[in-house]
Design a protein around this motif. Structure first.
Motif, short mmCIF file in Angstrom:
data_model
loop_
_atom_site.label_atom_id
_atom_site.label_comp_id
_atom_site.label_asym_id
_atom_site.label_seq_id
_atom_site.Cartn_x
_atom_site.Cartn_y
_atom_site.Cartn_z
N GLU A 1 6.23 0.61 -10.53
CA GLU A 1 6.75 1.64 -9.61
C GLU A 1 6.47 1.25 -8.16
OE1 GLU A 1 5.98 6.38 -8.61
OE2 GLU A 1 5.41 5.58 -10.57
N ARG A 2 5.30 0.72 -7.90
CA ARG A 2 4.97 0.30 -6.53
C ARG A 2 5.82 -0.89 -6.10
NH1 ARG A 2 -1.65 0.94 -5.96
NH2 ARG A 2 -1.76 3.12 -6.61
N ALA B 1 8.85 -1.48 -7.10
CA ALA B 1 10.18 -0.93 -6.83
C ALA B 1 10.24 -0.26 -5.46
CB ALA B 1 10.56 0.07 -7.93
N LYS B 2 9.14 0.38 -5.06
CA LYS B 2 9.09 1.06 -3.76
C LYS B 2 8.67 0.14 -2.61
CE LYS B 2 7.94 5.64 -5.64
NZ LYS B 2 6.88 6.70 -5.70
N THR C 1 5.61 -0.90 -2.16
CA THR C 1 4.27 -0.50 -1.71
C THR C 1 3.15 -1.21 -2.48
OG1 THR C 1 4.25 1.37 -3.26
CG2 THR C 1 5.08 1.79 -1.02
N ASP C 2 3.51 -2.19 -3.30
CA ASP C 2 2.51 -2.89 -4.11
C ASP C 2 1.69 -3.84 -3.24
OD1 ASP C 2 5.11 -4.32 -4.00
OD2 ASP C 2 3.95 -5.93 -4.94
#
Length: 516
Positions: free
Chosen positions: A259-260, A262-263, A265-266
């Motif tokens: 999820e991170r 994809a955003k 923000t990882d």
């Protein structure tokens, strides 16, 4: 059929059943000492719940290498420093694979797959091990030091707060379980558990991984050796329960990372790098195996060594070692900058020696994960055939009186003035081709933690003698049949050496790691 014929038939069936149950996967190995056992069980009853200690006792009568029967498996035990070196290092290409065992491989690992360390040797294991080794080599580990800066600071700050300046004795177990786990999670997922030692996810992971470690034990799962026991479902049900609980948090962590990503923000991490690399040659199952390895391995060795190292430092002899260690730190860093410098260099030989002696003395995996030979291996007048399972009795090897002077004495000086590359100092990480790929990281974790702990605190005995630790490396284990050391609870005191300096060090670390 008359009564006499029925009796004869029953006796015949029983005879062939016992004979079938008493067969071993490998026939008796000629010219290799064998420990006498009993039908069906072999030597399981004699070995009891402390395989390492009992096997070490047998050395006096049978020699340092012998064969045993665990149910229908024939096992070769190596119990001395030199015999382990011969099989695990000199013959490492012949001893590169792992056996599969019913409980861990068939039940526990049926959903997420095997860890790298428990996988039989094949091309997939080779790819996974190469990826992990690349991510955990010396240069890579140096780039992870900000993580160790953060996690060691968090643990020490909480020890400081919870001990109320040294007036309250503390059980160090949960603090350093979190230290090791958060290091692994950050490296693998770019995610850390940002809560105190009572955090629900932290407690779930440490508890479940501890229970699963028991399923990897050589002594805790008789159904691995006696197939007839597998018809009783209770043991399998427990294994399935912990498999499902582990699946839940592993899936949660991986989903969080995806999820991170994809955003956008990882944070940089091992699994994130693999997922984002279009040329990565690892499939989904292999990625899960690496994740599984990082989570479980992070809790296997570092916490036990740190916790029991602290336990020993609190003892009367440990007080002398602490004083020596502190003096050596101050000798190298008279300006008081050891806290920061330990992140970029390892220049206090006595702390390095202390780490090695902690690893040897506590040998937190007394019987290492088993190996299986892929080729015949000669030993004296015997030839041990391919397909034989080997157990490294790391406890017996690390306490081998032929190799170590006074092995039951805790003495960091035994590793002073021993240059790097002088040979394997101990078998805490195993040895040879399947030696722990995370050993460089673990060494840096231990060095950083001990140097900072000794710089920050004087570790003293608890006020109540009932809280004192047990300092025997087997007796201190709360779960004797576990694969890895599970330290019994104890408490020690943490007296601050210099509050102003410690506050300054903590503040500096918090500023450096604010973005982690």
């Amino acid at each position: 059929m008359g009564p006499q014929e029925i009796v004869i038939a029953a006796i015949t069936v029983a005879f062939f059943l016992i004979r079938w149950l008493n067969q071993t996967d490998i026939p008796k190995i000629k010219n290799l000492p064998e420990i006498p056992g009993v039908p069906i069980f072999g030597n399981l009853l004699q070995l009891g719940d402390e395989h390492a200690r009992k096997a070490r006792e047998w050395v006096k009568q049978y020699g340092d290498v012998f064969q045993v029967r665990l149910g229908n498996r024939r096992i070769v035990f190596a119990n001395s420093f030199s015999s382990v070196k011969y099989f695990w290092i000199n013959n490492q290409s012949s001893l590169i694979s792992r056996p599969t065992l019913h409980t861990f491989h068939t039940v526990v690992s049926s959903s997420q797959g095997f860890t790298i360390g428990t996988s039989p040797w094949d091309e997939s294991c080779k790819r996974r091990r190469k990826a992990a080794a690349t991510a955990l080599n010396r240069p890579a580990v140096q780039s992870y030091m900000p993580i160790l800066d953060l996690e060691s600071t968090v643990s020490i700050k909480e020890l400081l707060d919870d001990s109320k300046g040294g007036s309250v004795d503390i059980d160090p177990n949960p603090y350093f379980q979190r230290f090791a786990l958060n290091t692994s999670l950050t490296l693998n997922y770019g995610i850390r558990i940002d809560g105190n030692i009572e955090d629900k996810l932290l407690k779930e992971i440490t508890y479940v991984e501890r229970e699963i470690s028991n399923f990897r034990s050589t002594s805790n799962n008789w159904q691995d050796y006696i197939p007839l026991l597998r018809i009783w479902p209770s043991r399998n049900q427990k294994a399935k329960e912990f498999r499902e609980r582990r699946d839940a948090y592993l899936s949660h962590l991986l989903d969080m990372l995806k999820e991170r990503i994809a955003k956008g923000t990882d944070k940089p991490c091992i699994t994130g790098n693999i997922l984002k690399d279009p040329e990565a040659k690892l499939n989904e199952a292999e990625i899960k195996s690496i994740c599984l390895t990082m989570v479980s391995a992070g809790l296997d060795t570092v916490p036990g060594n740190l916790i029991m190292g602290i336990a020993y430092l609190s003892s009367p002899h440990g007080q002398e070692i602490q004083k020596r260690a502190y003096d050596e730190i101050m000798k190298v860093y008279p300006n008081g900058d050891a806290w920061e410098r330990c992140l970029v260099e390892e220049k206090v030989p006595y702390i390095t020696a202390l780490v090695k002696e902690v690893l040897r003395f506590w040998t937190v995996i007394p019987i290492c994960l088993p190996r299986v030979s892929t080729k015949d291996i000669p030993w004296k007048n015997a030839v041990i055939p391919a397909g034989t399972t080997f157990f490294m009795n790391a406890y017996a090897a690390d306490y081998d009186e032929e190799h170590f002077k006074d092995p039951f004495t805790f003495n960091p000086d035994r590793y002073m003035d021993v240059p790097d590359g002088a040979g394997t100092p101990h078998y805490a990480y195993g040895a040879g081709s399947r030696m722990c790929v995370g050993s460089h990281l673990a060494n840096r974790e231990l060095y950083t933690a001990f140097l900072r702990l000794i710089s920050a605190f004087e570790i003293v005995p608890a006020k109540d003698r009932a809280d004192d630790p047990i300092l025997d490396c087997l007796e201190c284990n709360a779960t004797k049949t576990s694969l890895t050391l599970d330290p019994k609870q104890f408490k020690v005191g943490f007296r601050v050496r210099d509050q102003a300096k410690l506050d300054s060090w903590i503040k500096g670390s918090e500023e450096r790691t604010a973005d982690l």
